[in-house]
Design a protein around this motif. Structure first.
Motif, PDB file in Angstrom:
ATOM      1  N   ARG A 151     -25.352  42.849 -52.625  1.00 18.11           N
ATOM      2  CA  ARG A 151     -24.217  41.899 -53.883  1.00 18.11           C
ATOM      3  C   ARG A 151     -24.167  42.532 -55.111  1.00 18.11           C
ATOM      4  O   ARG A 151     -25.474  43.011 -55.957  1.00 18.11           O
ATOM      5  CB  ARG A 151     -24.901  40.471 -53.916  1.00 18.11           C
ATOM      6  CG  ARG A 151     -24.507  39.495 -53.004  1.00 18.11           C
ATOM      7  CD  ARG A 151     -24.862  38.128 -53.281  1.00 18.11           C
ATOM      8  NE  ARG A 151     -25.706  37.800 -53.944  1.00 18.11           N
ATOM      9  CZ  ARG A 151     -26.955  36.974 -54.638  1.00 18.11           C
ATOM     10  NH1 ARG A 151     -25.684  35.520 -54.804  1.00 18.11           N
ATOM     11  NH2 ARG A 151     -27.381  36.690 -54.896  1.00 18.11           N
ATOM     12  N   PHE A 152     -23.557  43.370 -55.479  1.00 19.90           N
ATOM     13  CA  PHE A 152     -23.337  43.770 -56.607  1.00 19.90           C
ATOM     14  C   PHE A 152     -24.347  42.775 -57.921  1.00 19.90           C
ATOM     15  O   PHE A 152     -24.406  44.083 -58.538  1.00 19.90           O
ATOM     16  CB  PHE A 152     -21.722  44.226 -56.954  1.00 19.90           C
ATOM     17  CG  PHE A 152     -21.229  44.889 -57.848  1.00 19.90           C
ATOM     18  CD1 PHE A 152     -21.769  46.243 -58.510  1.00 19.90           C
ATOM     19  CD2 PHE A 152     -21.163  44.098 -59.596  1.00 19.90           C
ATOM     20  CE1 PHE A 152     -21.254  46.944 -59.927  1.00 19.90           C
ATOM     21  CE2 PHE A 152     -21.118  44.832 -60.837  1.00 19.90           C
ATOM     22  CZ  PHE A 152     -21.003  46.805 -60.614  1.00 19.90           C
ATOM     23  N   LEU A 153     -23.668  41.893 -58.668  1.00 16.17           N
ATOM     24  CA  LEU A 153     -24.333  41.809 -59.519  1.00 16.17           C
ATOM     25  C   LEU A 153     -26.008  41.647 -59.671  1.00 16.17           C
ATOM     26  O   LEU A 153     -26.343  41.914 -60.571  1.00 16.17           O
ATOM     27  CB  LEU A 153     -23.656  40.396 -60.485  1.00 16.17           C
ATOM     28  CG  LEU A 153     -22.224  40.230 -60.263  1.00 16.17           C
ATOM     29  CD1 LEU A 153     -22.291  38.834 -60.716  1.00 16.17           C
ATOM     30  CD2 LEU A 153     -22.538  41.055 -61.692  1.00 16.17           C
ATOM     31  N   ALA A 154     -26.190  41.158 -58.343  1.00 18.65           N
ATOM     32  CA  ALA A 154     -27.956  41.151 -58.183  1.00 18.65           C
ATOM     33  C   ALA A 154     -27.987  42.808 -58.163  1.00 18.65           C
ATOM     34  O   ALA A 154     -29.554  42.749 -58.993  1.00 18.65           O
ATOM     35  CB  ALA A 154     -27.815  40.159 -56.837  1.00 18.65           C
ATOM     36  N   ALA A 155     -27.672  43.879 -57.952  1.00 20.72           N
ATOM     37  CA  ALA A 155     -28.369  44.343 -57.627  1.00 20.72           C
ATOM     38  C   ALA A 155     -28.088  45.741 -59.304  1.00 20.72           C
ATOM     39  O   ALA A 155     -28.894  46.764 -60.082  1.00 20.72           O
ATOM     40  CB  ALA A 155     -27.834  45.508 -56.732  1.00 20.72           C
ATOM     41  N   VAL A 156     -27.496  45.028 -60.452  1.00 20.20           N
ATOM     42  CA  VAL A 156     -27.233  45.118 -61.642  1.00 20.20           C
ATOM     43  C   VAL A 156     -28.356  45.807 -62.413  1.00 20.20           C
ATOM     44  O   VAL A 156     -28.553  47.201 -62.780  1.00 20.20           O
ATOM     45  CB  VAL A 156     -26.613  44.903 -62.289  1.00 20.20           C
ATOM     46  CG1 VAL A 156     -26.480  45.214 -63.633  1.00 20.20           C
ATOM     47  CG2 VAL A 156     -25.027  44.815 -62.517  1.00 20.20           C
ATOM     48  N   MET A 157     -29.886  44.579 -62.607  1.00 18.48           N
ATOM     49  CA  MET A 157     -30.280  44.808 -63.086  1.00 18.48           C
ATOM     50  C   MET A 157     -31.606  46.028 -63.085  1.00 18.48           C
ATOM     51  O   MET A 157     -32.302  46.278 -63.465  1.00 18.48           O
ATOM     52  CB  MET A 157     -31.187  43.097 -63.894  1.00 18.48           C
ATOM     53  CG  MET A 157     -31.010  42.682 -64.957  1.00 18.48           C
ATOM     54  SD  MET A 157     -29.317  43.871 -66.267  1.00 18.48           S
ATOM     55  CE  MET A 157     -31.763  43.665 -67.026  1.00 18.48           C
ATOM     56  N   PRO A 158     -32.286  45.753 -61.231  1.00 14.38           N
ATOM     57  CA  PRO A 158     -32.966  46.438 -60.883  1.00 14.38           C
ATOM     58  C   PRO A 158     -32.639  48.288 -60.717  1.00 14.38           C
ATOM     59  O   PRO A 158     -32.888  48.673 -61.564  1.00 14.38           O
ATOM     60  CB  PRO A 158     -33.220  46.403 -59.073  1.00 14.38           C
ATOM     61  CG  PRO A 158     -32.180  44.637 -59.501  1.00 14.38           C
ATOM     62  CD  PRO A 158     -31.424  44.467 -60.307  1.00 14.38           C
TER      63      PRO A 158
END
Length: 417
Positions: free
Chosen positions: A129-136
């Motif tokens: 998922r895009f949002l979950a991948a933002v901070m990594p």
């Protein structure tokens, strides 16, 4: 000489601008990385435990992660917070062939009270998922430009140049004479908000660099230490200050990889680590506040056990013992600092750069956002100043060329040389 430094500051700054903009913006974001990651991916935050709930011990969490991923083994605890335990996983060896299963390293996130899986993720993409991948992705961009070892080399060079440019930029703000020094230097600290757009950008670049100068130097030099691929940091520090340095830690990890499984399992390893740490506590005179991590090093056939102690920063606040993965015999000890001034300074630099003890509090993290955005602003204003000056020089050359052409056109033919 001043013209040489102007040239250096201009073109080194241009070369670094894009990288420093990226590092400044991403650094501002990861100041509150754990909080933002919880916002973007709520699965990674464990539900608030019951008042009488007890955290599972490190060995239980490691065994739970391995039970969830039968073809992987737990390598180390990347995080062990109130919200989650983050464990780095690596492929096991196939017991029949001795070869590793073809899996990429990834993280498993566990509820530290129940052992329930919160999520599993590759190092730079927490989920699809895009949002979950933002901070990594933001973290990977900050650490190595999200391109691995090549990015580390690039950022190492950037950090070295940035450190040197800190001194060059500071020098260029100083008055050319000592006469009425402060009266001449004072305008460099101020921004003329009613000036032209160019003047505001110039003042922001100069004054911002001065007001943030000490922190810019801290982040630049600590970046050298964190990305150093050639032991440059250790070489310089050891020649200017008493310093043990990280290069001496290489003896901690002898190369003796074997396909045979470790004799000590996680429970036995934790018991060995606790026993050795108790002995260290008596010998060194500290108390263990809480366990921090239990890690295995397959290529060296070692475990290490790290605890937080009651010693004030930086003397031995984090204490680590290394021991043999087959016999439990003591191998080595490692503390945050051994009291040498160079190691003390290094501990402070790392603490300031990563908002770790003693700077692990919200107000400082907010200040890190200011510094990160300040670095980005200095990059943008520096490029804008160069572009305006270059445009002005280009217009002057074009005007001069047009003037000469006009004069040549009006000249009497017989007067031409």
């Amino acid at each position: 000489m001043r013209r040489v430094f102007v040239w250096l500051h201009r073109y080194v700054g241009l070369a670094l601008a894009t990288f420093l903009f990226i590092e400044g913006v991403t650094g501002a974001l990861i100041a509150f990385r754990a909080d933002l990651q919880g916002v973007f991916d709520p699965r990674l935050v464990a539900a608030k435990p019951a008042p009488d709930a007890r955290r599972l011990d490190l060995a239980t969490l490691a065994k739970r992660a391995e039970a969830l991923e039968p073809k992987e083994h737990a390598a180390y605890f990347a995080e062990n917070s109130e919200d989650r335990a983050t464990i780095r996983m690596y492929g096991r060896r196939n017991p029949e062939t001795g070869a590793r299963y073809p899996d990429e390293p990834f993280f498993v996130f566990l509820n530290p009270y129940t052992g329930e899986r919160l999520a599993a993720a590759e190092p730079t993409t927490a989920t699809a998922r895009f949002l979950a991948a933002v901070m990594p992705f933001v973290l990977a961009l900050h650490v190595n430009l999200a391109i691995g070892e090549t990015g580390l080399w690039i950022l190492f060079v950037v950090a070295l140049c940035w450190t040197i440019d800190c001194f060059v930029g500071f020098y260029l703000t100083l008055p050319v004479t000592l006469e009425k020094f402060w009266e001449r230097w004072k305008p460099a600290w101020l921004v003329k908000w009613r000036g032209s757009f160019y003047r505001i950008n110039f003042d922001l670049h100069r004054a911002g660099g001065l007001w943030l100068w000490l922190m810019l130097l801290v982040f630049a030099w600590s970046s050298v230490q964190l990305t150093d691929r050639l032991d440059v940091y250790d070489w310089i520090m050891s020649r200017v200050l008493p310093y043990r340095g990280g290069s001496e830690d290489s003896a901690l990890f002898p190369q003796r990889e074997s396909s045979a499984p470790f004799t000590l399992d996680w429970k036995e390893a934790q018991a060995a680590g606790e026993r050795l740490m108790d002995e260290e506590a008596v010998r060194q005179g500290f108390k263990v506040v809480r366990p921090h991590s239990l890690n295995r090093f397959e290529e060296s056939r070692l475990y290490n056990y790290t605890v937080v102690t009651d010693r004030p920063f930086p003397q031995d606040q984090m204490a680590t013992v290394f021991f043999d993965a087959d016999t439990g015999a003591f191998h080595a000890r490692m503390y945050a600092s051994d009291g040498k001034i160079g190691d003390l300074l290094t501990s402070w630099l790392r603490g300031l750069h990563m908002a770790r003890d003693p700077m692990d509090f919200a107000i400082y993290r907010l200040f890190m956002i200011v510094v990160g955005l300040g670095v980005a602003t200095l990059s943008v204003t520096g490029v804008y100043i160069w572009w305006k000056k270059r445009s002005a020089r280009q217009r002057a050359r074009d005007s001069s060329t047009e003037l000469r052409s006009a004069r040549d056109a009006l000249a009497i033919p017989g007067e031409r040389s």
